[in-house]
Design an enzyme around this catalytic site. Structure first.
Site, PDB file in Angstrom:
ATOM      1  N   TRP A 154      -7.643   3.945  -6.964  1.00 51.66           N
ATOM      2  CA  TRP A 154      -6.933   4.916  -7.586  1.00 51.66           C
ATOM      3  C   TRP A 154      -5.630   5.026  -7.463  1.00 51.66           C
ATOM      4  O   TRP A 154      -4.796   5.766  -7.874  1.00 51.66           O
ATOM      5  CB  TRP A 154      -7.680   6.354  -7.248  1.00 51.66           C
TER       6      TRP A 154
ATOM      7  N   ASN B 188       0.653  -1.262  -0.100  1.00 54.82           N
ATOM      8  CA  ASN B 188       0.046  -0.076  -0.005  1.00 54.82           C
ATOM      9  C   ASN B 188       0.641   1.201   0.357  1.00 54.82           C
ATOM     10  O   ASN B 188       2.067   1.223  -0.011  1.00 54.82           O
ATOM     11  CB  ASN B 188      -0.981   0.165   1.207  1.00 54.82           C
TER      12      ASN B 188
ATOM     13  N   CYS C 255      -7.893  -2.461  -6.334  1.00 55.60           N
ATOM     14  CA  CYS C 255      -7.044  -2.423  -5.020  1.00 55.60           C
ATOM     15  C   CYS C 255      -8.060  -2.111  -4.020  1.00 55.60           C
ATOM     16  O   CYS C 255      -9.233  -2.884  -3.788  1.00 55.60           O
ATOM     17  CB  CYS C 255      -6.029  -1.508  -5.218  1.00 55.60           C
ATOM     18  N   SER C 256      -7.789  -1.133  -3.068  1.00 53.71           N
ATOM     19  CA  SER C 256      -8.846  -0.873  -2.062  1.00 53.71           C
ATOM     20  C   SER C 256      -9.656   0.318  -2.864  1.00 53.71           C
ATOM     21  O   SER C 256     -10.848  -0.061  -2.966  1.00 53.71           O
ATOM     22  CB  SER C 256      -8.115  -0.173  -1.149  1.00 53.71           C
TER      23      SER C 256
ATOM     24  N   LYS D  94      -5.231  10.572  -6.698  1.00 52.71           N
ATOM     25  CA  LYS D  94      -5.172  12.103  -5.819  1.00 52.71           C
ATOM     26  C   LYS D  94      -3.967  12.732  -6.052  1.00 52.71           C
ATOM     27  O   LYS D  94      -3.434  12.534  -5.112  1.00 52.71           O
ATOM     28  CB  LYS D  94      -5.939  11.577  -4.487  1.00 52.71           C
TER      29      LYS D  94
ATOM     30  N   ARG E 173      -2.862   1.721  -6.908  1.00 57.77           N
ATOM     31  CA  ARG E 173      -2.291   0.436  -7.696  1.00 57.77           C
ATOM     32  C   ARG E 173      -2.882   0.089  -8.777  1.00 57.77           C
ATOM     33  O   ARG E 173      -2.306  -0.385  -9.802  1.00 57.77           O
ATOM     34  CB  ARG E 173      -2.420  -0.756  -6.591  1.00 57.77           C
TER      35      ARG E 173
END
Lengths: 565, 634
Positions: free
Chosen positions: B343, B276, B339-340, B381, B345
């Site tokens: 935006w 991460n 991924c999570s 971001k 990975r």
């Protein structure tokens, strides 16, 4: 025993050859006295692979169906051949007996030690003749060509019968004012008789690089007046010279216990000694073995790869060789002092450092001819024991004795210099790769034996061809040219930050797909340069002028139309 | 301007990173936008070092020494400045000014809002329209039988961080789309990233499902079904979770997680194990420590490199990208990646897979399109990850840098497949942090719209295109265009990127450049070709075949671009604009810093005499190096 007696099975049909990144091939395998020949007769134009047996470093056999399986299935064996140029091949041979025979023939023939049975003594290509001079240059010729030496230096033939120093050539360059008697005495005071001789005289300021072996001061600090005088004559009135000792201060101290030693401040008052630790012998050989092992193992993670790369220490050796060469250059070029380089024997790291320093300092040594002359002078004639050092390479299981890849280390360092100064060397990486191959197994006699004396005794000059001469034939030389070469008179001082040094992928990943990508890039560079030369070059000739016009026409037409609009 | 306490300090030493080299003595200037160090050498030659305030990552006052007060400035471009002041007071003033200047609080303080690169409104509009994601969808062949361009998200109601246009499977109903969005973290539902015409396989992206331990969602399952059905060549789709399995499992406890293979028909689920943003941030930190070590041994360096884990992470991103590309072209399977939040990975591996699959993205313009599509429009971001404003340091992470490095690693292994060279990647990297252009400001399209970036700032892409001759790779072979890249991902192919992380340590770089040499050899030829293209274009315009004289270079793909209809009319330059510090054709007279000061209404006096050469300054200016450097020691 005749060579052919080693061959138990000369021919096997239906052999499968596996090479990295190529489809498997079936064909006939043939063992001769000096070669392994594989030919694939499937197509009309048969494809052949010819390997010098001397190039084979290790051979591993695995026999399937040895235990437990019915013989009826047809036993077969696989031979893995690991070459000194790092190529690995696999041969699948039908028939257990054939396989074992082939393997033992290869083993026997690839490890021959008798000099005159070596292949260079049999290599007789039609385009070369054995008559005429052998090699590119001699000490005398070098002296004659180098005018700046004439005033203060002379050629001494004190070693003409190799009795003063068995590993030196018959002629060496020494200070004019030192006579041969003094040289003989100095030789007795140096290990192996390697008294200080001239290696290089800098064209900018006349400062010199000398090389020798360690002085034999021993535990009770013996002195040798003639040796001191010899070195005094080298600096000739200038205030200071530097002795770059390629051992740590501690190692140099310890060497006294075994009869060796170093030049003490009190006896050589005008010389300042600097110690730089360099690994040698077995340690460097093991580095190569470890490096090649990690390069050929695809199963590692990134972390493991980096840690193994570090652990091999190969790049550390590259780092120290280039650093010390840089130190020598600093003394000679920047500070304007003469330098004496030595380690213990003065046949390995000494040559490495002095020849690298010359490459950095001397524009003449950066041409193809100049570089080969440098190798001839500083390695072959200077008595680097090639036969001992290069008997085996990275894969060998044999018990290694004197092996050490110092010459390969030199080539790696030269590659690093080329990478940082890609325009400054006239030759390309291809020449370095060729040399890396030839030094271990060659059709030529250039890298045979350990010294000029041995080469004379074996009749190398009379009975073999010279590699360097053949590399300089115009059609061959072209393959080794650097398309971007732009000569510069300046010293090319490489950075020795670890970030600036890289793994020599061209060598160590030589047989991978990566090498093919790089080859593509090289071709592209060549085509750009050729195109440019055609465009920029003979504009005057009618021929190119007309084609030039052809390309111009559409432009002009457009121009016309636009102005009308 | 009110933050600048002392605009000029004399007799400041710039310490060299390498102890063996002499340090420089010179004058330090602070302007509204830059820190400028002017070194005075005895033979009247001067070297200037310009550092954009936005590029400054940290300023640190080191303990007082006998020779003065040291100040250490670390930059986001990996430049390191070690200054030594004579007076403690000056040091303190500069320190405080820089602290404030390098960490703007409001968007309006960003350089892009102050800077006007000599263009009029029409240029500005065209600049922003130059790269269009919609055009790229048409290039891929959308809309077609299976995929369509949807405007469901035009008010950013379905997903606030997604772009307004989305590529969706044709047979997914509105209910399925909205239902699926509700089941995905932050509404980031599965949408099209890249459509591979030859195999009909699609690369799709989303965020993690809100599956928790047991939850399921029929619409989401139908959505994946629709994606699968859009590709008749393969009976299943891959669902790739780029996270390490452990991380994904931990998310389940928080009501998020990953797809349960039992609930979805015909999916093949796969973890990829990319760490991460926090791990990556720390890893870069360690890498930079290695880069700034003072005379390390080879072992120190290699051990440090290993311990940083950086190349391991780069390989993990590359591995995932290669996996996606292989699935699409070899197995003809569609792939859904997340991924999570989808935006970071996800952006990395999707854009990497695009580069491997499609030669267009390996061109100078194609990379712009790719970055615009996978990164900017899909809501990477940038403001947070790059720390443009003074925000949570835990949000900062070198995710985009890693993507650029992956491209570089590919270009090292495959030197003939990219139209651009290393400098292009480094320039993009510098520009991302420079905030001189509006492209990388804000965290998603909606935010950018709210900031009215297209009205207030300029786009980077036309600027890069104008300088594209600097960024060309002379070895680029168009003949290799059609091929899918198959790089080796063996660890030994991952190298340390000295050109990026030790970019400012000139001594470490090769002293002669093959690139420059080849560029100069090929320059003439290229100029010839360019003249030709330009003349042809002018002719076509004159003939009325082509309505749009938009730029000197036209690839066929953009000639029919609908966005460029109006011919340019020269418009008189408005005079209140702030002169470009950086732009190539800045007015010769104006020292950039001075102009900026004028804009701010402050006294420009401090800098006016010394800084007269603002023309053609890149974002960061490096010390010039002369021919003598060939001789210079390590």
């Amino acid at each position: 025993m005749e060579l052919s007696e080693h061959i138990k099975t000369a021919n096997v049909e239906d052999v499968t050859l596996r090479r990295p990144f190529h489809p498997a091939l079936r064909g006939t395998l043939c063992v001769t006295s000096h070669h392994l020949l594989f030919s694939d007769r499937k197509d009309e134009a048969s494809w052949q692979l010819l390997i010098l047996l001397k190039n084979i470093d290790a051979i591993e056999k695995s026999i399937e169906n040895l235990f437990g399986y019915p013989r009826a299935v047809g036993s077969s064996g696989t031979i893995t051949i690991k070459c000194k140029d790092l190529l690995v091949l696999q041969l699948e041979i039908p028939g257990m007996e054939e396989c074992l025979n082939i393997a033992s023939s290869i083993e026997a023939l690839s490890s021959l030690e008798s000099m005159t049975e070596m292949y260079p003594f049999f290599y007789r290509p039609s385009h070369l003749t054995l008559h005429g001079p052998w090699g590119l240059s001699s000490t005398e010729q070098y002296y004659k060509q180098t005018e700046r030496l004439w005033d203060r230096w002379r050629v001494s033939k004190v070693n003409s019968d190799y009795s003063v120093c068995p590993s030196y050539p018959s002629a060496v360059i020494v200070p004019r004012e030192v006579d041969d008697d003094k040289l003989i005495r100095s030789a007795r005071f140096r290990q192996g008789g390697r008294f200080p001789v001239l290696s290089y005289c800098h064209h900018r300021n006349g400062m010199v690089i000398m090389r020798s072996s360690q002085p034999l001061t021993g535990a009770n600090k013996k002195r040798c007046k003639e040796d001191e005088l010899l070195l005094q004559a080298v600096i000739d009135g200038s205030e200071l010279g530097y002795i770059i000792d390629l051992r740590s201060a501690q190692q140099a101290q310890q060497a006294r216990m075994t009869g060796g030693g170093f030049e003490s401040k009190s006896c050589y008052s005008h010389w300042k000694r600097i110690h730089r630790h360099h690994e040698r012998g077995k340690v460097v050989q093991e580095s190569l073995t470890k490096l090649v092992e990690v390069c050929s193992d695809p199963s590692h993670s990134v972390d493991r790869w980096l840690s193994k790369l570090e652990n091999s220490k190969w790049l550390s050796h590259v780092h120290s060789a280039l650093s010390t060469a840089g130190l020598v250059v600093e003394c000679v070029e920047r500070d304007g002092h003469s330098v004496l380089v030595h380690g213990s024997e003065g046949t390995d790291n000494t040559l490495l450092v002095s020849s690298l320093a010359q490459l950095v300092l001397d524009p003449a040594s950066r041409t193809v001819t100049g570089f080969l002359c440098l190798l001839e002078r500083e390695w072959i004639q200077a008595g680097h024991p090639f036969q001992q050092r290069c008997a085996h390479s990275a894969y060998s299981h044999a018990r290694l004795k004197q092996e050490c890849p110092i010459f390969l280390l030199l080539l790696d360092c030269v590659w690093q210099v080329w990478r940082q100064f890609p325009l400054a060397l006239e030759f390309s990486e291809a020449l370095l790769l060729r040399l890396a191959q030839e030094v271990y197994a060659s059709n030529y006699g250039t890298f045979l034996c350990n010294s000029e004396q041995e080469r004379c005794a074996a009749g190398v000059k009379e009975n073999t061809h010279c590699l360097f001469q053949s590399l300089l034939k115009p059609d061959i030389e072209e393959q080794y040219l650097n398309p971007l070469y732009e000569p510069t008179d300046l010293a090319i001082w490489p950075s020795v930050h670890p970030q600036s040094l890289q793994l020599w992928t061209g060598m160590f990943l030589r047989w991978t797909e990566y090498a093919q990508n790089m080859e593509e890039a090289r071709e592209e560079v060549w085509s750009i340069v050729k195109e440019h030369r055609e465009r920029a070059g003979p504009d005057r000739t009618n021929n190119t002028l007309s084609t030039h016009c052809d390309t111009l026409t559409p432009f002009e037409n457009l121009m016309d139309e636009l102005t009308i609009l | 301007m009110e933050h600048i306490i002392t605009p000029k300090v004399e007799y400041v030493k710039l310490l060299n990173t390498y102890p063996e080299k002499k340090s420089a003595l010179g004058t330090l200037y602070l302007t509204a936008t830059h820190l400028i160090y002017v070194e005075q050498t005895n033979n009247n030659a001067r070297t200037e070092t310009w550092v954009l305030h936005h590029h400054i990552m940290s300023v640190e006052k080191l303990p007082l020494t006998a020779s003065g007060c040291p100040l250490l400035i670390r930059c986001k471009t990996f430049q390191l400045l070690h200054l030594l002041f004579q007076r403690e007071r000056d040091c303190q003033d500069v320190f405080q000014s820089l602290l404030r200047l390098s960490q703007p609080v409001k968007e309006e303080e960003l350089y892009a809002f102050l800077c006007n690169p000599h263009q009029n409104e029409e240029d500005r509009r065209q600049g922003w329209e130059f790269i269009s994601v919609a055009n790229d969808f048409s290039r891929m062949g959308l809309s077609n039988e299976y995929w369509e361009i949807s405007h469901l998200n035009k008010n950013y109601e379905i997903c606030s961080t997604y772009p307004s246009i989305l590529g969706l499977p044709k047979n997914a109903s509105v209910a399925v789309v909205t239902g699926s969005a509700k089941f995905r973290s932050r509404g980031r539902l599965p949408v099209l990233s890249y459509y591979h015409k030859d195999t009909k396989a699609a690369l799709c992206r989303c965020s993690q499902p809100l599956s928790g331990l047991t939850s399921r969602c029929v619409e989401d399952e139908q959505m994946l079904q629709a994606i699968s059905q859009a590709n008749s060549n393969c009976p299943f789709i891959y669902v790739v979770d780029t996270r390490p399995k452990l991380n994904a499992m931990a998310n389940r406890a928080a009501g998020k997680g990953y797809e349960n293979e039992d609930n979805y028909s015909n999916i093949r689920f796969q973890f990829q194990g990319i760490e991460n943003i926090h791990v990556m941030r720390n890893s870069l930190q360690k890498l930079l420590e290695v880069c700034s070590m003072k005379s390390p041994s080879m072992s120190d360096y290699l051990t440090g490199l290993e311990n940083s884990g950086w190349l391991r992470h780069i390989k993990s991103v590359m591995d995932a990208g290669v996996f996606l590309a292989k699935a699409v072209c070899d197995e003809r399977a569609s792939v859904l990646v997340h991924c999570s939040d989808g935006w970071d990975r996800t952006a990395q591996v999707c854009s990497l897979a695009c580069i491997l699959l499609d030669p267009y993205y390996r061109t100078i313009k194609g990379l712009m399109v790719l970055i615009e599509k996978e990164w900017i429009s899909f809501g990477h971001k940038f403001s947070h990850r790059c720390g443009h404003l003074d925000t949570d340091p835990k949000e900062v992470s070198p995710v985009f840098t890693q993507f650029l490095e992956c491209v570089w690693q590919l270009s090292e292994q495959l030197p003939c497949v990219f139209e651009f060279n290393e400098r292009y990647l480094i320039e993009i990297h510098n520009q991302v942090y420079a905030c001189q252009y509006g492209n990388f400001i804000g965290n998603c399209q909606k935010e950018r719209l709210d900031m009215r970036l297209h009205e207030k700032t300029f786009s980077l892409w036309p600027h890069l295109l104008k300088n594209q001759h600097l960024y060309r790779n002379p070895l680029y072979r168009r003949s290799l265009e059609s091929t899918v890249l198959r790089p080796s991902t063996l660890p030994l192919h991952f190298k340390f990127w000295c050109g990026m992380y030790n970019h400012y340590d000139r001594g470490m770089h090769p002293k002669q450049s093959v690139l420059d040499q080849l560029l100069s050899l090929t320059q003439k030829q290229v100029e010839g070709e360019r003249t030709m293209t330009e003349l042809q274009r002018q002719l076509a315009v004159a003939d009325g075949v082509l309505p749009d004289p938009s730029g000197p270079i036209n690839t066929p793909a953009e000639q029919d671009s609908p966005s460029e209809k109006t011919p340019t009319a020269p418009v008189v330059q408005s005079n209140g604009s702030c002169a470009p510090l950086i732009n190539g054709d800045a007015e010769e007279a104006g020292p950039g810093a001075e102009k900026c000061n004028e804009k701010e209404g402050a006294d420009p006096g401090a800098t006016e005499h010394d800084l007269t050469s603002s023309e053609d300054k890149p974002v960061s200016v490096e010390t010039e190096h002369s021919k003598e450097e060939v001789q210079e020691s390590s």
